[in-house]
Design a protein around this motif. Structure first.
Motif, short mmCIF file in Angstrom:
data_model
loop_
_atom_site.label_atom_id
_atom_site.label_comp_id
_atom_site.label_asym_id
_atom_site.label_seq_id
_atom_site.Cartn_x
_atom_site.Cartn_y
_atom_site.Cartn_z
N CYS A 293 0.80 -1.13 -0.09
CA CYS A 293 -0.07 -0.06 0.07
C CYS A 293 0.83 1.02 0.01
O CYS A 293 1.73 1.36 0.80
CB CYS A 293 -0.82 0.00 1.18
SG CYS A 293 -1.95 1.65 1.38
N PRO A 294 0.89 1.98 -1.15
CA PRO A 294 -0.12 2.11 -2.23
C PRO A 294 0.22 1.62 -3.44
O PRO A 294 -0.50 1.71 -4.48
CB PRO A 294 -0.69 3.55 -2.08
CG PRO A 294 0.85 4.05 -1.96
CD PRO A 294 1.50 3.27 -1.05
N THR A 295 1.65 1.32 -3.59
CA THR A 295 2.19 1.08 -4.76
C THR A 295 1.57 -0.36 -5.74
O THR A 295 1.79 -0.48 -6.84
CB THR A 295 3.67 0.93 -4.97
OG1 THR A 295 4.04 -0.11 -4.00
CG2 THR A 295 4.25 2.08 -4.31
N TRP A 434 2.72 3.39 -14.46
CA TRP A 434 2.06 2.89 -13.34
C TRP A 434 2.53 1.45 -12.81
O TRP A 434 3.07 0.76 -13.91
CB TRP A 434 0.46 2.84 -13.82
CG TRP A 434 0.36 2.22 -15.00
CD1 TRP A 434 0.33 1.02 -15.21
CD2 TRP A 434 0.50 2.86 -16.47
NE1 TRP A 434 0.12 0.73 -16.76
CE2 TRP A 434 0.29 2.02 -17.22
CE3 TRP A 434 0.70 4.05 -16.59
CZ2 TRP A 434 0.44 2.30 -18.85
CZ3 TRP A 434 0.64 4.51 -18.01
CH2 TRP A 434 0.30 3.70 -19.05
N ARG A 436 0.89 -2.38 -10.89
CA ARG A 436 -0.24 -2.88 -10.19
C ARG A 436 0.20 -4.45 -10.10
O ARG A 436 0.49 -4.89 -11.42
CB ARG A 436 -1.41 -2.92 -11.01
CG ARG A 436 -2.65 -3.50 -10.28
CD ARG A 436 -3.92 -3.64 -11.12
NE ARG A 436 -3.80 -4.77 -12.15
CZ ARG A 436 -4.23 -5.87 -12.07
NH1 ARG A 436 -4.57 -6.50 -10.83
NH2 ARG A 436 -3.95 -6.79 -12.85
N SER A 442 -5.94 -2.00 -7.63
CA SER A 442 -5.76 -0.54 -7.95
C SER A 442 -4.44 -0.39 -8.52
O SER A 442 -3.62 -1.47 -8.47
CB SER A 442 -5.63 0.26 -6.46
OG SER A 442 -4.58 -0.30 -5.67
N TYR A 443 -4.36 0.69 -9.19
CA TYR A 443 -2.96 1.11 -9.93
C TYR A 443 -2.30 2.12 -8.90
O TYR A 443 -3.09 3.27 -8.76
CB TYR A 443 -3.08 1.44 -11.28
CG TYR A 443 -3.75 0.43 -12.14
CD1 TYR A 443 -2.62 -0.18 -12.99
CD2 TYR A 443 -4.95 0.10 -12.31
CE1 TYR A 443 -3.22 -1.04 -13.85
CE2 TYR A 443 -5.62 -0.96 -13.06
CZ TYR A 443 -4.42 -1.55 -13.84
OH TYR A 443 -5.09 -2.61 -14.76
N TRP A 444 -1.08 2.23 -9.00
CA TRP A 444 -0.47 3.43 -8.46
C TRP A 444 0.16 4.10 -9.68
O TRP A 444 1.07 3.49 -10.51
CB TRP A 444 0.72 2.98 -7.55
CG TRP A 444 1.62 4.06 -6.98
CD1 TRP A 444 2.86 4.10 -7.15
CD2 TRP A 444 1.18 5.01 -6.12
NE1 TRP A 444 3.42 5.34 -6.20
CE2 TRP A 444 2.21 5.81 -5.61
CE3 TRP A 444 -0.15 5.13 -5.38
CZ2 TRP A 444 2.32 7.10 -4.46
CZ3 TRP A 444 0.08 6.33 -4.43
CH2 TRP A 444 1.05 7.18 -4.04
N GLY A 470 -1.88 11.13 -4.13
CA GLY A 470 -0.69 10.28 -3.51
C GLY A 470 0.18 10.86 -2.28
O GLY A 470 0.92 10.15 -1.53
N ARG A 485 -3.65 7.25 -6.66
CA ARG A 485 -4.14 5.89 -6.64
C ARG A 485 -5.30 5.82 -7.49
O ARG A 485 -6.02 6.35 -7.10
CB ARG A 485 -4.29 5.33 -5.45
CG ARG A 485 -4.65 3.85 -5.37
CD ARG A 485 -4.40 3.23 -3.99
NE ARG A 485 -5.33 3.77 -2.99
CZ ARG A 485 -5.35 3.30 -1.64
NH1 ARG A 485 -4.59 2.16 -1.35
NH2 ARG A 485 -6.18 4.00 -0.69
#
Length: 510
Positions: A293-295, A434, A436, A442-444, A470, A485
């Motif tokens: 989280c969050p990457t 990005w 994931r 989710s995508y970072w 972010g 995110r």
């Protein structure tokens, strides 16, 4: 007396009320949802609220059931039932040939109101001096409360009505309302949990993650965040060195930061948390191995084993937050740290809320029995145990096979959404990068250097698109101020493509 206005109820009754009375009583029922169900319950709640905050003072006469029915355009029976219930609850009193009168004592009595409230600034200053800490000043993830009203909500981990197993949940809830089941959950368990739910976790939930645990090694919590707070309170002092992934989960950072002044930022790369010298200095470390989280990157098996080896050698306690176990069957599932741990160095935190709905607020901790014993004693001081009726509904939902079926259906939909975004991202956001990992929802997204993701989010929201800036995920805001995110568990599949087109247009215009 004001002008009289004709009103007609649903049963055809016409009455005349002064215009001033119409305005007064309408003001108390502005929020009524006529498209919703249980109008009688809504009306009761609004009357109770008006009584308790002093807008309907003690002794005030209520409109007749016919008049209020005409005013609200509902059946008279709806008002009669509401009034009778409020009489039973001592909010109203019925006087023969006179009507209904307010009898519940308002919270704001006249003497207090007449004295005049202090200024907002003085009131704030008065309380600020007494606070031991100021949680409201912490940096938190912020989502618009009305996100469901936006056509393109690319946010993470929120309720998607199209995916919720409404009929199956209703069946489980009805079963939990039977007399034998009520006898099971209506009692006070002190610091215990519903044994049926613990058993279902042992049989059907934890084995999916490769975890075997005895009943005395599992405790229910009100969501995973509650579990993190209890663990922090049990293990962290002002001097404890706590490692936090950076970027990482802001609420976990805030929880640990309340209790210690020694929060150590831990570096994250394409394999997740890096077990370097900073990690070795920690007494406790918070880890999101499955999907960082969050990457959203996944920790490799080799990295997991190295992390566990260092934790054993340096006596580091690992708090593994498996907040998003494999909802989407992509690639080979990697075992969580807890399933690889042979030295009892991992406290495992899981949740049913991410799979079903965040409002369910059911999480759990898996840990050695001595730890669970102390966590139960600590939880008892806070709230005894999560509501047993909710625990029993969840136990029945899992035991009836609905949980397994739901996972299969959700996986299919989320996989379709992920594949669609994989195709759309290069076209919509060609200047961005990005990440994931397989199974993440989710995508970072990293925008070009100099992009202000907070400003981008504000501009996107004006176009109906909701994303999560972010900067809040990093200890130093500037480190990820150009990132956001992009979640897809809460947006309908048919809205993803038009939403991405709008987001791309906003980004290109900033």
């Amino acid at each position: 007396m004001g002008k009289l206005s004709p009103l007609r109820s649903t049963d055809g009754h016409t009455t005349l009320l002064p215009s001033s009375d119409i305005l007064f009583w309408n003001s108390h029922f502005q929020e009524i949802d006529r498209s919703g169900t249980f109008l009688q319950l809504q009306i009761r709640q609004m009357i109770v609220t008006a009584i308790e905050d002093g807008r309907l003072p003690l002794g005030m006469r209520m409109p007749s059931s016919r008049d209020l029915a005409s005013l609200l355009k509902v059946s008279r029976n709806t008002i009669v039932i509401a009034y009778e219930q409020l009489v039973d609850q001592n909010f109203l009193v019925a006087r023969e040939r006179s009507g209904y009168f307010v009898t519940g004592l308002p919270k704001q009595i006249a003497g207090y109101r007449d004295s005049g409230p202090p200024s907002v600034r003085a009131e704030q200053s008065r309380w600020t001096e007494r606070f031991a800490l100021r949680p409201s000043a912490f940096r938190n993830i912020v989502k618009p409360l009305d996100w469901q009203n936006y056509p393109y909500p690319f946010i993470f981990g929120q309720f998607d009505p199209t995916l919720f197993p409404t009929n199956d949940w209703r069946e489980s809830a009805r079963a939990a309302m039977s007399v034998p089941e009520i006898n099971n959950w209506a009692r006070d368990m002190i610091d215990g949990d519903d044994p049926a739910l613990i058993e279902q976790l042992q049989r059907q939930v934890l084995p999916r993650r490769g975890i075997r645990a005895r009943s005395d090694e599992i405790m229910m919590t009100i969501g995973a965040q509650h579990a993190l707070y209890l663990i922090a309170k049990l293990f962290v002092t002002r001097e404890t060195s706590v490692g936090m992934e950076d970027p990482g989960y802001p609420d976990a950072r805030n929880i640990f930061g309340m209790l210690t002044s020694n929060v150590i930022p831990l570096r994250v790369d394409e394999e997740g948390l890096v077990p370097d010298e900073a990690f070795e200095r920690c007494a406790l470390a918070y880890v999101t191995a499955s999907h960082q989280c969050p990457t959203a990157v996944t920790m490799s098996l080799e990295r997991r084993r190295k992390l566990l080896a260092i934790a054993k050698a340096k006596n580091i306690l690992l708090v593994e937050d498996d907040y998003e176990s494999e909802l989407i069957p992509e690639g080979n599932d990697l075992p969580p740290l807890a399933s690889l741990d042979r030295d009892q160095n991992v406290l495992y935190v899981g949740s049913l809320s991410k799979v079903l709905a965040p409002g369910l607020r059911l999480g759990y901790v898996v840990a050695p029995a001595p730890v669970i014993r102390e966590l139960r004693a600590l939880r008892r001081l806070m709230l005894r145990h999560p509501p047993l009726n909710n625990q029993r509904v969840a136990a029945l939902f899992i035991g009836l096979g609905h949980y397994r079926t739901h996972l299969h259906q959700v996986a299919r939909v989320l996989f379709e959404r992920a594949r669609l975004l994989d195709q759309l991202l290069p076209k919509a956001l060609p200047t961005c990068r990005w990440t994931r990992a397989a199974g993440s929802t989710s995508y970072w997204v990293s925008c070009p250097t100099g992009t202000d993701a907070t400003r981008l989010a504000d501009s996107a929201r004006a176009e109906g698109v909701v994303i999560e800036p972010g900067d809040v995920f990093s200890i130093r805001e500037d480190d990820t101020s150009h990132c956001f995110r992009l979640g897809f568990s809460s947006i309908r599949t048919d809205r993803i493509e038009p939403g991405m087109k709008r987001l791309g247009a906003v980004l290109s215009g900033t």
